[in-house]
Design an enzyme around this catalytic site. Structure first.
Site, PDB file in Angstrom:
ATOM      1  N   HIS A   2      34.539 -12.015  11.618  1.00 44.29           N
ATOM      2  CA  HIS A   2      33.338 -12.843  11.453  1.00 44.29           C
ATOM      3  C   HIS A   2      33.597 -14.255  11.942  1.00 44.29           C
ATOM      4  O   HIS A   2      34.700 -14.763  11.850  1.00 44.29           O
ATOM      5  CB  HIS A   2      32.886 -12.855   9.994  1.00 44.29           C
ATOM      6  CG  HIS A   2      33.968 -13.276   9.035  1.00 44.29           C
ATOM      7  ND1 HIS A   2      34.941 -12.409   8.587  1.00 44.29           N
ATOM      8  CD2 HIS A   2      34.237 -14.460   8.458  1.00 44.29           C
ATOM      9  CE1 HIS A   2      35.752 -13.051   7.765  1.00 44.29           C
ATOM     10  NE2 HIS A   2      35.356 -14.303   7.682  1.00 44.29           N
ATOM     11  N   HIS A  24      32.362 -18.183  11.481  1.00 45.28           N
ATOM     12  CA  HIS A  24      31.674 -19.118  10.587  1.00 45.28           C
ATOM     13  C   HIS A  24      30.880 -20.124  11.416  1.00 45.28           C
ATOM     14  O   HIS A  24      31.410 -20.698  12.369  1.00 45.28           O
ATOM     15  CB  HIS A  24      32.692 -19.916   9.765  1.00 45.28           C
ATOM     16  CG  HIS A  24      33.465 -19.094   8.777  1.00 45.28           C
ATOM     17  ND1 HIS A  24      33.138 -19.040   7.443  1.00 45.28           N
ATOM     18  CD2 HIS A  24      34.550 -18.297   8.922  1.00 45.28           C
ATOM     19  CE1 HIS A  24      33.997 -18.257   6.812  1.00 45.28           C
ATOM     20  NE2 HIS A  24      34.870 -17.789   7.679  1.00 45.28           N
TER      21      HIS A  24
HETATM   22  P1  AMP Z   1      37.058 -15.716   5.505  1.00 41.72           P
HETATM   23  O1  AMP Z   1      37.864 -16.562   4.552  1.00 41.72           O
HETATM   24  O2  AMP Z   1      37.013 -16.273   6.882  1.00 41.72           O
HETATM   25  O3  AMP Z   1      37.475 -14.250   5.469  1.00 41.72           O
HETATM   26  O4  AMP Z   1      35.564 -15.830   5.009  1.00 41.72           O
HETATM   27  C1  AMP Z   1      34.924 -14.903   4.211  1.00 41.72           C
HETATM   28  C2  AMP Z   1      33.634 -15.559   3.807  1.00 41.72           C
HETATM   29  O5  AMP Z   1      32.748 -14.555   3.337  1.00 41.72           O
HETATM   30  C3  AMP Z   1      33.771 -16.602   2.690  1.00 41.72           C
HETATM   31  O6  AMP Z   1      33.346 -17.871   3.179  1.00 41.72           O
HETATM   32  C4  AMP Z   1      32.868 -16.067   1.584  1.00 41.72           C
HETATM   33  O7  AMP Z   1      32.150 -17.077   0.935  1.00 41.72           O
HETATM   34  C5  AMP Z   1      31.943 -15.126   2.348  1.00 41.72           C
HETATM   35  N1  AMP Z   1      31.405 -14.035   1.554  1.00 41.72           N
HETATM   36  C6  AMP Z   1      32.086 -13.142   0.801  1.00 41.72           C
HETATM   37  N2  AMP Z   1      31.261 -12.257   0.246  1.00 41.72           N
HETATM   38  C7  AMP Z   1      30.002 -12.571   0.677  1.00 41.72           C
HETATM   39  C8  AMP Z   1      28.701 -12.026   0.440  1.00 41.72           C
HETATM   40  N3  AMP Z   1      28.511 -10.960  -0.337  1.00 41.72           N
HETATM   41  N4  AMP Z   1      27.649 -12.622   1.042  1.00 41.72           N
HETATM   42  C9  AMP Z   1      27.821 -13.701   1.833  1.00 41.72           C
HETATM   43  N5  AMP Z   1      29.025 -14.253   2.094  1.00 41.72           N
HETATM   44  C10 AMP Z   1      30.097 -13.707   1.508  1.00 41.72           C
END
Ligand code: AMP
Ligand code: ZN
Length: 139
Positions: free
Chosen positions: A101, A103
């Site tokens: 993903h 950001h």
């Molecule tokens: P990363 O640290 O790059 O793996 O980012 C994962 C991101 O996913 C974090 O910023 C979380 O806040 C976000 N996240 C986790 N679960 C959900 C969810 N159900 N809906 C939206 N964002 C989420």
């Protein structure tokens, strides 16, 4: 390709709700539930791929387009002064969800989020040697 225990695959399947902002056949973009700044969103491929290196390069155009379109709308909607586009790969880099993903983080002047801490090379030789080493490892 969908992974049962992957939270983002569950969002794509509609089993977990999300605040969707953009969607194509291959891509979904939705608000991050724990925003760095409000409007922070995630661009994900609908197919499950673990990280940057697992992504098929053919998806690159779709991802770039989603980042551009959703990123522009996020900046406009929030009145942001800038936008960070970032990706965490592997735990050491802060990856918490192992479905690739990107950001999209709207940024504001004086929002208190500093630039990441920078270091210095010992000397120019060290930098040149490392650049050569990296160059030599690219296919
Ligand atoms: P990363 O640290 O790059 O793996 O980012 C994962 C991101 O996913 C974090 O910023 C979380 O806040 C976000 N996240 C986790 N679960 C959900 C969810 N159900 N809906 C939206 N964002 C989420
Ligand atoms: Zn997944």
């Amino acid at each position: 390709m969908s992974h049962n225990d992957c939270i983002f695959c569950k969002i794509i399947a509609g089993d977990i709700p999300c605040f969707k902002v953009y969607e194509t056949d291959n891509i979904l973009c939705f608000l991050d539930i724990g925003p760095v700044n409000k409007g922070h969103a995630l661009v994900i491929p609908k197919e499950h791929h673990e990280n940057l290196w697992a992504l098929p390069t053919e998806l690159g155009k779709d991802i770039l387009e989603a980042c551009q379109k959703a990123g522009k709308a996020i900046v406009e909607a929030t009145g942001a002064d800038g936008l960070n586009v970032g990706m965490n790969n592997h735990e050491a880099a802060g990856q918490l969800v192992f479905h690739a993903h990107y950001h999209l983080i709207p940024r504001f002047k004086d929002d208190g989020h500093d630039h990441w801490q920078q270091q210095e090379y010992e000397n120019m030789d060290e930098a040149a040697q490392l650049a050569d080493k990296i160059k030599g490892l690219i296919d």
